[in-house]
Write a protein that holds these residues in place. Structure first.
Motif, mmCIF file in Angstrom:
data_model
loop_
_atom_site.group_PDB
_atom_site.id
_atom_site.type_symbol
_atom_site.label_atom_id
_atom_site.label_comp_id
_atom_site.label_asym_id
_atom_site.label_seq_id
_atom_site.Cartn_x
_atom_site.Cartn_y
_atom_site.Cartn_z
ATOM 1 N N SER A 118 36.323 40.908 43.752
ATOM 2 C CA SER A 118 36.544 40.647 42.327
ATOM 3 C C SER A 118 37.496 39.489 42.090
ATOM 4 N N ALA B 220 45.992 48.584 40.937
ATOM 5 C CA ALA B 220 44.823 48.260 41.757
ATOM 6 C C ALA B 220 45.074 48.571 43.228
ATOM 7 N N GLN C 133 44.658 52.182 43.825
ATOM 8 C CA GLN C 133 43.255 52.581 43.736
ATOM 9 C C GLN C 133 42.374 51.922 44.788
ATOM 10 N N ARG D 58 41.621 48.708 44.874
ATOM 11 C CA ARG D 58 40.723 47.809 44.158
ATOM 12 C C ARG D 58 41.401 46.465 43.850
#
Length: 387
Positions: free
Chosen positions: A74, A120, A123, A125
Protein backbone atom coordinates in the motif's frame (compact mmCIF):
# COMPACT_ATOMS: atom_id res chain seq x y z
CA UNK A 1 -13.06 40.75 -22.20
CA UNK A 2 -9.50 40.04 -21.13
CA UNK A 3 -9.12 36.98 -18.96
CA UNK A 4 -6.61 36.36 -16.18
CA UNK A 5 -5.83 32.65 -15.69
CA UNK A 6 -4.96 31.19 -12.30
CA UNK A 7 -1.61 30.10 -13.73
CA UNK A 8 0.28 30.16 -16.99
CA UNK A 9 3.71 29.56 -18.49
CA UNK A 10 6.33 32.24 -19.05
CA UNK A 11 8.12 31.69 -22.39
CA UNK A 12 10.98 33.99 -23.43
CA UNK A 13 12.71 34.48 -26.76
CA UNK A 14 15.62 32.51 -25.31
CA UNK A 15 13.28 29.59 -24.57
CA UNK A 16 11.99 29.64 -28.14
CA UNK A 17 15.52 29.77 -29.57
CA UNK A 18 16.59 26.81 -27.42
CA UNK A 19 13.74 24.76 -28.85
CA UNK A 20 14.49 25.86 -32.42
CA UNK A 21 18.16 24.94 -32.04
CA UNK A 22 17.15 21.48 -30.87
CA UNK A 23 14.70 21.06 -33.73
CA UNK A 24 17.58 21.77 -36.12
CA UNK A 25 19.97 19.44 -34.32
CA UNK A 26 20.65 15.74 -34.88
CA UNK A 27 18.60 14.73 -31.85
CA UNK A 28 14.89 15.14 -31.16
CA UNK A 29 14.66 12.39 -28.57
CA UNK A 30 17.00 10.22 -26.47
CA UNK A 31 19.76 12.74 -27.09
CA UNK A 32 22.13 14.95 -25.08
CA UNK A 33 19.61 17.64 -24.10
CA UNK A 34 17.88 15.21 -21.75
CA UNK A 35 21.00 14.39 -19.77
CA UNK A 36 21.81 18.11 -19.66
CA UNK A 37 18.37 18.92 -18.26
CA UNK A 38 18.67 16.18 -15.65
CA UNK A 39 22.07 17.45 -14.56
CA UNK A 40 20.90 21.07 -14.36
CA UNK A 41 17.95 20.18 -12.12
CA UNK A 42 19.92 17.74 -9.96
CA UNK A 43 22.70 20.27 -9.41
CA UNK A 44 20.23 23.05 -8.63
CA UNK A 45 18.51 20.92 -5.99
CA UNK A 46 21.64 19.28 -4.63
CA UNK A 47 20.69 15.73 -5.61
CA UNK A 48 22.95 13.07 -7.11
CA UNK A 49 20.65 11.70 -9.80
CA UNK A 50 17.68 12.80 -11.88
CA UNK A 51 15.50 10.93 -14.38
CA UNK A 52 13.40 13.05 -16.73
CA UNK A 53 10.12 11.57 -17.96
CA UNK A 54 7.02 12.49 -19.94
CA UNK A 55 4.94 13.74 -16.98
CA UNK A 56 4.90 13.92 -13.19
CA UNK A 57 2.29 11.15 -13.28
CA UNK A 58 4.79 8.94 -15.11
CA UNK A 59 7.41 9.96 -12.54
CA UNK A 60 5.15 8.92 -9.66
CA UNK A 61 4.36 5.63 -11.39
CA UNK A 62 7.94 4.53 -11.92
CA UNK A 63 8.92 5.79 -8.45
CA UNK A 64 6.27 3.51 -6.98
CA UNK A 65 7.49 0.59 -9.07
CA UNK A 66 11.08 1.26 -8.01
CA UNK A 67 9.93 1.33 -4.38
CA UNK A 68 8.27 -2.06 -4.74
CA UNK A 69 4.60 -1.07 -4.68
CA UNK A 70 2.47 -3.90 -6.02
CA UNK A 71 -0.38 -6.27 -5.15
CA UNK A 72 -0.82 -6.55 -1.40
CA UNK A 73 1.29 -3.47 -0.75
CA UNK A 74 0.00 0.00 0.00
CA UNK A 75 0.75 3.68 -0.41
CA UNK A 76 -0.44 6.50 1.84
CA UNK A 77 -0.79 10.04 0.61
CA UNK A 78 -2.69 13.26 1.27
CA UNK A 79 -6.36 13.62 0.29
CA UNK A 80 -5.58 17.25 -0.64
CA UNK A 81 -3.82 16.63 -3.93
CA UNK A 82 -4.38 15.85 -7.58
CA UNK A 83 -5.53 12.27 -8.16
CA UNK A 84 -2.15 11.23 -9.63
CA UNK A 85 -0.59 11.13 -6.14
CA UNK A 86 -2.88 8.22 -5.30
CA UNK A 87 -3.41 6.73 -8.75
CA UNK A 88 0.28 5.88 -9.03
CA UNK A 89 -0.21 3.06 -6.53
CA UNK A 90 -3.24 1.73 -8.40
CA UNK A 91 -1.20 1.60 -11.61
CA UNK A 92 0.99 -0.91 -9.75
CA UNK A 93 -2.08 -2.79 -8.43
CA UNK A 94 -1.25 -1.55 -4.97
CA UNK A 95 -3.64 -0.30 -2.30
CA UNK A 96 -4.18 3.33 -1.34
CA UNK A 97 -4.98 5.08 1.92
CA UNK A 98 -4.82 8.68 3.06
CA UNK A 99 -3.62 10.75 6.00
CA UNK A 100 -5.62 13.88 6.70
CA UNK A 101 -4.07 17.32 6.44
CA UNK A 102 -2.90 19.87 8.95
CA UNK A 103 -5.39 22.79 8.90
CA UNK A 104 -2.59 25.38 8.79
CA UNK A 105 -0.12 24.01 6.25
CA UNK A 106 -2.73 22.01 4.29
CA UNK A 107 -0.06 19.30 3.98
CA UNK A 108 -0.09 15.82 5.47
CA UNK A 109 -0.48 16.08 9.26
CA UNK A 110 2.61 14.47 10.80
CA UNK A 111 0.84 13.85 14.10
CA UNK A 112 -1.94 11.95 12.37
CA UNK A 113 0.63 10.08 10.28
CA UNK A 114 2.43 8.92 13.41
CA UNK A 115 -0.81 7.74 15.00
CA UNK A 116 -1.83 5.88 11.85
CA UNK A 117 1.57 4.20 11.52
CA UNK A 118 1.40 3.03 15.14
CA UNK A 119 -2.00 1.45 14.52
CA UNK A 120 -0.88 -0.05 11.23
CA UNK A 121 2.13 -1.69 12.85
CA UNK A 122 -0.09 -3.26 15.50
CA UNK A 123 -2.37 -4.57 12.76
CA UNK A 124 0.47 -5.74 10.51
CA UNK A 125 -0.63 -3.34 7.78
CA UNK A 126 2.22 -0.88 7.39
CA UNK A 127 2.43 0.84 4.00
CA UNK A 128 5.25 0.27 1.57
CA UNK A 129 5.38 3.94 0.60
CA UNK A 130 4.36 7.34 1.96
CA UNK A 131 3.77 10.13 -0.58
CA UNK A 132 3.70 13.49 1.22
CA UNK A 133 2.55 16.26 -1.12
CA UNK A 134 4.10 19.74 -1.00
CA UNK A 135 0.78 21.50 -1.54
CA UNK A 136 0.87 24.89 -3.31
CA UNK A 137 4.68 24.89 -3.18
CA UNK A 138 5.19 24.65 0.59
CA UNK A 139 7.27 21.68 1.70
CA UNK A 140 5.86 19.16 4.11
CA UNK A 141 7.56 18.63 7.46
CA UNK A 142 9.97 16.26 5.80
CA UNK A 143 12.40 15.79 8.69
CA UNK A 144 9.63 14.40 10.91
CA UNK A 145 8.27 12.28 8.06
CA UNK A 146 11.75 10.87 7.43
CA UNK A 147 12.13 9.94 11.09
CA UNK A 148 8.82 8.10 11.05
CA UNK A 149 9.68 6.37 7.78
CA UNK A 150 12.98 5.17 9.24
CA UNK A 151 11.25 3.91 12.36
CA UNK A 152 8.72 1.87 10.40
CA UNK A 153 10.79 0.91 7.37
CA UNK A 154 8.76 2.89 4.84
CA UNK A 155 9.95 4.45 1.58
CA UNK A 156 9.29 8.18 1.13
CA UNK A 157 8.39 9.57 -2.30
CA UNK A 158 7.99 13.33 -1.94
CA UNK A 159 5.46 14.65 -4.44
CA UNK A 160 7.02 18.06 -4.99
CA UNK A 161 5.15 18.71 -8.23
CA UNK A 162 4.32 22.18 -6.87
CA UNK A 163 7.61 22.91 -5.19
CA UNK A 164 10.70 23.05 -7.40
CA UNK A 165 12.66 26.11 -6.31
CA UNK A 166 11.24 26.00 -2.81
CA UNK A 167 13.32 25.39 0.30
CA UNK A 168 13.00 23.38 3.50
CA UNK A 169 15.32 24.02 6.45
CA UNK A 170 17.72 25.90 4.20
CA UNK A 171 17.98 23.23 1.50
CA UNK A 172 16.32 23.13 -1.89
CA UNK A 173 13.33 20.85 -2.20
CA UNK A 174 14.60 17.79 -4.07
CA UNK A 175 17.94 17.53 -2.28
CA UNK A 176 16.95 14.06 -1.12
CA UNK A 177 17.98 14.61 2.47
CA UNK A 178 14.60 13.43 3.76
CA UNK A 179 13.09 11.58 0.78
CA UNK A 180 14.16 8.45 -1.08
CA UNK A 181 12.76 9.98 -4.25
CA UNK A 182 11.34 13.41 -5.13
CA UNK A 183 9.00 14.08 -8.04
CA UNK A 184 8.70 17.35 -9.97
CA UNK A 185 6.15 18.46 -12.57
CA UNK A 186 6.88 20.65 -15.57
CA UNK A 187 3.30 21.24 -16.68
CA UNK A 188 2.70 24.78 -18.08
CA UNK A 189 1.11 26.11 -14.88
CA UNK A 190 4.01 24.91 -12.72
CA UNK A 191 7.14 26.84 -11.72
CA UNK A 192 9.13 25.88 -14.84
CA UNK A 193 7.72 24.08 -17.84
CA UNK A 194 8.68 21.67 -20.59
CA UNK A 195 5.12 21.66 -21.97
CA UNK A 196 4.43 18.29 -20.41
CA UNK A 197 7.11 16.60 -18.37
CA UNK A 198 8.25 15.35 -15.01
CA UNK A 199 11.33 14.17 -13.16
CA UNK A 200 12.38 11.88 -10.32
CA UNK A 201 15.36 12.89 -8.17
CA UNK A 202 17.18 10.48 -5.88
CA UNK A 203 20.50 10.03 -4.11
CA UNK A 204 20.39 6.24 -4.35
CA UNK A 205 22.18 4.67 -7.32
CA UNK A 206 20.10 1.48 -7.18
CA UNK A 207 16.88 3.47 -7.51
CA UNK A 208 18.37 5.62 -10.25
CA UNK A 209 19.30 2.64 -12.42
CA UNK A 210 15.88 1.07 -11.96
CA UNK A 211 14.12 4.33 -12.79
CA UNK A 212 16.13 4.69 -15.99
CA UNK A 213 15.11 1.19 -17.08
CA UNK A 214 11.46 1.67 -16.17
CA UNK A 215 11.37 4.90 -18.20
CA UNK A 216 12.28 2.99 -21.36
CA UNK A 217 10.55 -0.39 -21.59
CA UNK A 218 12.63 -2.09 -18.89
CA UNK A 219 15.52 -2.32 -21.35
CA UNK A 220 19.22 -2.33 -20.45
CA UNK A 221 22.47 -2.36 -22.38
CA UNK A 222 24.57 -2.83 -19.25
CA UNK A 223 26.31 -6.25 -19.28
CA UNK A 224 26.07 -6.70 -15.52
CA UNK A 225 22.28 -6.83 -15.73
CA UNK A 226 22.00 -9.06 -18.81
CA UNK A 227 21.27 -12.79 -18.63
CA UNK A 228 23.06 -13.66 -21.87
CA UNK A 229 26.36 -12.73 -23.52
CA UNK A 230 26.13 -9.71 -25.79
CA UNK A 231 25.63 -10.37 -29.50
CA UNK A 232 27.36 -7.08 -30.39
CA UNK A 233 27.15 -3.32 -29.90
CA UNK A 234 23.49 -3.33 -30.99
CA UNK A 235 22.44 -5.78 -28.28
CA UNK A 236 20.02 -5.02 -25.45
CA UNK A 237 17.78 -7.01 -23.14
CA UNK A 238 14.42 -6.28 -21.60
CA UNK A 239 14.84 -7.47 -18.04
CA UNK A 240 11.58 -6.18 -16.58
CA UNK A 241 8.31 -4.60 -17.69
CA UNK A 242 8.90 -0.91 -18.28
CA UNK A 243 7.13 1.87 -20.13
CA UNK A 244 7.69 4.43 -22.83
CA UNK A 245 7.82 7.40 -20.48
CA UNK A 246 10.66 9.18 -22.26
CA UNK A 247 10.80 12.95 -22.52
CA UNK A 248 12.03 14.51 -25.77
CA UNK A 249 15.12 16.61 -26.38
CA UNK A 250 12.77 19.37 -27.54
CA UNK A 251 11.13 19.47 -24.11
CA UNK A 252 14.43 19.09 -22.28
CA UNK A 253 15.94 22.03 -24.16
CA UNK A 254 13.01 24.18 -23.05
CA UNK A 255 13.51 22.93 -19.51
CA UNK A 256 17.21 23.86 -19.46
CA UNK A 257 16.37 27.34 -20.70
CA UNK A 258 13.59 27.74 -18.13
CA UNK A 259 15.89 26.67 -15.29
CA UNK A 260 18.09 29.67 -16.00
CA UNK A 261 15.23 31.86 -14.75
CA UNK A 262 13.87 29.73 -11.94
CA UNK A 263 15.15 32.02 -9.17
CA UNK A 264 13.54 35.01 -10.90
CA UNK A 265 10.29 33.07 -11.22
CA UNK A 266 10.31 32.23 -7.51
CA UNK A 267 11.19 35.78 -6.48
CA UNK A 268 8.32 37.21 -8.51
CA UNK A 269 5.87 34.65 -7.12
CA UNK A 270 6.89 35.64 -3.60
CA UNK A 271 6.29 39.30 -4.41
CA UNK A 272 2.80 38.46 -5.64
CA UNK A 273 2.10 36.39 -2.52
CA UNK A 274 3.30 39.21 -0.27
CA UNK A 275 1.01 41.67 -2.03
CA UNK A 276 -1.96 39.33 -1.72
CA UNK A 277 -1.23 38.93 2.00
CA UNK A 278 -1.23 42.70 2.43
CA UNK A 279 -4.23 43.48 0.24
CA UNK A 280 -6.48 40.74 1.61
CA UNK A 281 -5.71 41.19 5.30
CA UNK A 282 -9.02 42.88 6.15
CA UNK A 283 -11.31 40.46 4.30
CA UNK A 284 -13.22 37.57 5.94
CA UNK A 285 -10.90 34.88 4.68
CA UNK A 286 -7.73 32.98 5.55
CA UNK A 287 -4.55 33.59 3.56
CA UNK A 288 -1.86 30.89 3.23
CA UNK A 289 0.07 30.10 6.39
CA UNK A 290 3.84 30.21 6.10
CA UNK A 291 5.83 27.52 7.88
CA UNK A 292 8.91 29.04 9.58
CA UNK A 293 11.17 26.27 8.17
CA UNK A 294 9.91 26.66 4.62
CA UNK A 295 10.34 29.06 1.73
CA UNK A 296 7.43 28.19 -0.53
CA UNK A 297 7.75 28.04 -4.31
CA UNK A 298 4.26 29.59 -4.46
CA UNK A 299 2.84 27.45 -7.22
CA UNK A 300 -0.62 28.37 -5.89
CA UNK A 301 -2.06 31.12 -3.76
CA UNK A 302 -5.12 29.64 -2.08
CA UNK A 303 -7.53 31.61 0.09
CA UNK A 304 -10.15 30.07 2.37
CA UNK A 305 -13.39 31.97 2.82
CA UNK A 306 -14.56 32.17 6.41
CA UNK A 307 -18.08 31.34 5.24
CA UNK A 308 -18.05 28.26 2.98
CA UNK A 309 -21.59 29.04 1.81
CA UNK A 310 -20.17 31.95 -0.18
CA UNK A 311 -17.66 29.94 -2.18
CA UNK A 312 -19.83 29.02 -5.19
CA UNK A 313 -21.19 32.55 -5.62
CA UNK A 314 -17.80 34.23 -5.19
CA UNK A 315 -16.21 31.77 -7.60
CA UNK A 316 -18.91 32.47 -10.19
CA UNK A 317 -18.56 36.25 -9.89
CA UNK A 318 -14.79 36.04 -10.29
CA UNK A 319 -15.14 33.90 -13.40
CA UNK A 320 -17.77 36.26 -14.82
CA UNK A 321 -15.29 39.10 -14.36
CA UNK A 322 -12.72 37.25 -16.46
CA UNK A 323 -10.65 36.04 -13.52
CA UNK A 324 -10.23 32.30 -14.02
CA UNK A 325 -9.91 31.29 -10.40
CA UNK A 326 -9.81 27.58 -9.64
CA UNK A 327 -10.18 25.18 -6.72
CA UNK A 328 -7.35 22.93 -5.53
CA UNK A 329 -8.33 20.22 -4.65
CA UNK A 330 -11.45 18.11 -4.52
CA UNK A 331 -10.41 15.55 -1.87
CA UNK A 332 -9.24 12.45 -3.70
CA UNK A 333 -11.12 10.02 -1.48
CA UNK A 334 -14.45 11.58 -2.49
CA UNK A 335 -13.93 10.84 -6.19
CA UNK A 336 -16.26 8.12 -7.57
CA UNK A 337 -13.36 5.77 -8.34
CA UNK A 338 -12.14 5.88 -4.74
CA UNK A 339 -15.65 5.62 -3.35
CA UNK A 340 -15.85 2.29 -5.15
CA UNK A 341 -12.80 1.24 -3.14
CA UNK A 342 -14.67 1.95 0.10
CA UNK A 343 -13.84 5.56 0.92
CA UNK A 344 -16.62 7.97 1.81
CA UNK A 345 -17.33 11.57 2.72
CA UNK A 346 -16.38 12.13 6.34
CA UNK A 347 -13.29 9.92 6.26
CA UNK A 348 -10.87 12.88 6.17
CA UNK A 349 -12.80 15.82 7.52
CA UNK A 350 -10.06 18.43 7.62
CA UNK A 351 -9.39 18.08 3.89
CA UNK A 352 -13.13 18.14 3.22
CA UNK A 353 -13.66 21.29 5.31
CA UNK A 354 -10.73 23.01 3.62
CA UNK A 355 -12.10 22.13 0.16
CA UNK A 356 -15.45 23.74 0.88
CA UNK A 357 -13.75 27.10 1.54
CA UNK A 358 -10.90 27.13 -0.99
CA UNK A 359 -10.34 29.34 -4.03
CA UNK A 360 -7.02 29.57 -5.92
CA UNK A 361 -6.26 33.12 -7.07
CA UNK A 362 -4.12 33.99 -10.12
CA UNK A 363 -0.45 33.29 -9.41
CA UNK A 364 2.18 33.43 -12.17
CA UNK A 365 5.28 35.59 -12.76
CA UNK A 366 3.80 37.66 -15.59
CA UNK A 367 0.83 38.78 -13.47
CA UNK A 368 0.91 42.58 -13.65
CA UNK A 369 0.33 44.88 -10.68
CA UNK A 370 -2.87 46.29 -12.19
CA UNK A 371 -4.13 42.77 -12.90
CA UNK A 372 -3.48 41.72 -9.32
CA UNK A 373 -5.24 44.85 -8.06
CA UNK A 374 -8.22 43.97 -10.26
CA UNK A 375 -8.28 40.46 -8.78
CA UNK A 376 -8.31 41.88 -5.25
CA UNK A 377 -10.97 44.50 -6.02
CA UNK A 378 -13.20 41.95 -7.72
CA UNK A 379 -12.83 39.51 -4.85
CA UNK A 380 -13.60 42.21 -2.31
CA UNK A 381 -16.72 43.27 -4.20
CA UNK A 382 -17.89 39.67 -4.66
CA UNK A 383 -17.60 38.94 -0.94
CA UNK A 384 -19.32 42.17 0.04
CA UNK A 385 -22.18 41.49 -2.37
CA UNK A 386 -22.77 38.08 -0.81
CA UNK A 387 -22.61 39.16 2.84
Amino acid sequence: MKTIPYGRQSISDEDALAVIETLRSDWLTQGPAIECFERVVADYCGAKYAVAVSSATAALHIACLAAGVGPGRSLWTSPNTFVASANCARYCWGEVDFVDIDPQSLNMDVRLLEEKLERAEQQGRLPQVIVPVDFAGQSCEMASIRQLANRYGVTVIEDASHAIGGEYQGRKVGSGLHADMTVFSFHPVKIVTTGEGGMVLTNRHDLYEKLVRLRSHGITRQPEYMQNPSHGDWYYEQIELGYNYRITDIQAALGVSQMRRIDNFIARRREIADEYDRALADLPLVTPWRHPDVMSAWHLYVIQLNNPDLRAAVFKKMREAGILVNVHYIPVHTQPYYRKLGFKTGDFRIAETYYQRAISLPMFPALQADEQAYVVETLRAAIQQET
